[in-house]
Design an enzyme around this catalytic site. Structure first.
Site, PDB file in Angstrom:
ATOM      1  N   LYS A 120      61.372  54.296  32.147  1.00  0.00           N
ATOM      2  CA  LYS A 120      60.787  54.033  33.459  1.00  0.00           C
ATOM      3  C   LYS A 120      59.408  53.440  33.243  1.00  0.00           C
ATOM      4  CE  LYS A 120      61.975  54.944  37.783  1.00  0.00           C
ATOM      5  NZ  LYS A 120      63.367  55.120  38.222  1.00  0.00           N
TER       6      LYS A 120
HETATM    7  N1  GLU Z   1      65.238  52.365  39.788  1.00  0.00           N
HETATM    8  C1  GLU Z   1      66.633  52.673  39.883  1.00  0.00           C
HETATM    9  C2  GLU Z   1      66.902  54.105  39.483  1.00  0.00           C
HETATM   10  O1  GLU Z   1      66.049  54.949  39.553  1.00  0.00           O
HETATM   11  C3  GLU Z   1      67.494  51.655  39.142  1.00  0.00           C
HETATM   12  C4  GLU Z   1      67.173  51.500  37.698  1.00  0.00           C
HETATM   13  C5  GLU Z   1      67.868  50.299  37.033  1.00  0.00           C
HETATM   14  O2  GLU Z   1      68.620  49.606  37.687  1.00  0.00           O
HETATM   15  O3  GLU Z   1      67.611  50.108  35.853  1.00  0.00           O
HETATM   16  O4  GLU Z   1      68.010  54.468  39.162  1.00  0.00           O
END
Ligand code: GLU
Length: 416
Positions: free
Chosen positions: A108
């Site tokens: 993240k």
């Molecule tokens: N931000 C989204 C999540 O928390 C998608 C992450 C992504 O597609 O890599 O799952």
């Protein structure tokens, strides 16, 4: 009941991880290795504001675990996106990607900023500088960012362009891009659609007919708005909706299409004329069949959990319940569909986008939604069956499957 001492969001997620590790009988060293992030980067992100000043933001990229594949996870622009939060969200990505069995590790990113107060030009400069600061960690087979709270397909276009200036054209280095730049159709609706698929399955199991089922959704960003729209199409009765400015309540059901139009023209749902105004706190306490928190973390905690009157909580947001709230709801017989299952639709379609980029191909909407449905339904059934056979909650079952898969692969690789 857990003690009342305040713990960080990262420690909260690890309450769920530790329970799974315990049940799996993982040895202490393995447990420690899987709990911690593998690599963390903190960077300064200086930009020139529209007024001509220089402002320095703090950005992060946390790569939590890469045993199952390249690191994967969104980038969040939010005032609360500090290191602890980004770290917690990175670990959730590890367990989520393993649970739905797509070939990614977990990561993240985030910048602590308030994008609502920034101009398009400032956001462009912020994104470019941040991408240059973390570019050496990224790559189609290394780490692939995507949108999260406060970011969108435009942000991904800027990231792709900046990365491309250094490395050459590389669309697969980010997902959630505009379709014209190699994004997948159906990516914008994917998280909401995935949540609706598991809600549909849970409704079947609990004997609740979706037709006329009362739904409350907190949050009207990309995830919340699509959830509301798709539930409306399924015949559900959406009785409460909110965004950061507040919510509205109408026990007879909200006209979903009119609400979407209102949001587009007035930029908020809170002033929608056809309903009573409620606060975000009141919204969570409305009597309903399904409550869908689709905004930020920790919105249901020990103080308001006893007041939740939903039969089922579908965690479309990441970590909307504290562990204490989770226990209170479980004890009260509320079914909680955990975030790592309920909101996995976004990263699943990110996976489809990444594969499409490899062979420069475009799937159609039908194929995307069909494959998404298959993966979400398969994961839901696996979680449900594990919960029943082990006599544990859906969250415990989801973590058990996710953590178990990562632990197995880490061992197979033999690097320790
Ligand atoms: N931000 C989204 C999540 O928390 C998608 C992450 C992504 O597609 O890599 O799952």
């Amino acid at each position: 009941m857990l003690g009342s001492k305040e713990i960080t969001v990262y420690e909260e997620v690890n309450v769920f991880f530790d329970r799974a590790a315990e049940r799996l009988g993982l040895e202490d060293g393995v447990r420690e290795m899987l709990r911690r992030p593998w690599r963390e980067l903190q960077v300064s992100v200086p930009i020139r504001t529209d007024e001509g000043d220089i402002k320095v933001y703090t950005g992060y990229r946390v790569q939590h675990n890469g045993a199952r594949g390249p690191y994967k996870g969104g980038v969040r622009y939010h005032p609360l996106a500090d290191q602890e939060e980004v770290r917690a969200l990175a670990s959730l990505m590890t367990w989520k990607n393993a649970l739905v069995d797509i070939p990614f590790g977990g990561a993240k990113g985030g910048i602590q900023c308030d994008p609502r107060t920034m101009s398009e030009g400032e956001l462009n400069r912020l994104t470019r500088r941040y991408t240059l600061q973390i570019e050496h960690l990224l790559g189609v087979n290394r780490d692939i960012p995507a949108p999260d709270l406060g970011t969108n397909s435009q942000t991904m276009a800027w990231m792709m362009d900046t990365y491309g200036q250094v490395h050459g054209y590389t669309p697969g280095v980010v997902t959630g891009k505009p379709v014209e730049l190699g994004g997948s159709v159906g990516r914008d609706s994917a998280t909401g659609r995935g949540a609706v698929y598991v809600l549909r399955e849970a409704a079947k199991d609990l004997g609740i007919s979706p037709d006329g089922a009362r739904i409350v959704v907190q949050g009207f960003g990309q995830v919340g708005s699509w959830t509301v729209r798709l539930l409306g199409e399924m015949g559900c009765k959406v009785i409460g909706v909110s965004d950061v400015d507040g919510g509205i309540y109408n026990p007879n059901g909200i006209d979903v299409n009119a609400l979407v139009q209102h949001k587009e023209s007035c930029r908020t749902v809170s002033t929608f004329p056809n309903g009573d105004r409620v606060t975000n706190e009141e919204l969570l306490e409305l009597d309903c069949e399904f409550l869908v928190p689709a905004a930020i973390d920790k919105v249901i905690h020990r103080d308001n959990a006893p007041k939740v009157r939903a039969r089922v909580v579908v965690e479309a947001a990441n970590h909307p319940l504290t562990p204490e709230a989770d226990e209170i709801l479980n004890a009260a017989g509320v079914t909680v569909i955990p975030d790592i299952l309920a909101n996995a639709g976004g990263v699943i379609v990110s996976y489809f986008e990444w594969t499409q980029n490899f062979y420069q191909h475009q799937w159609d909407m039908e194929r995307v939604n069909d494959e998404l449905n298959k993966i979400m339904t398969r994961a839901y059934i696996a979680v449900k069956e594990k919960a029943a056979s082990e006599r544990i909650t859906l969250r415990e079952a989801a973590f058990l499957i996710g953590v178990g898969r990562v632990a197995k692969v880490a061992k197979m690789r033999g690097f320790i």
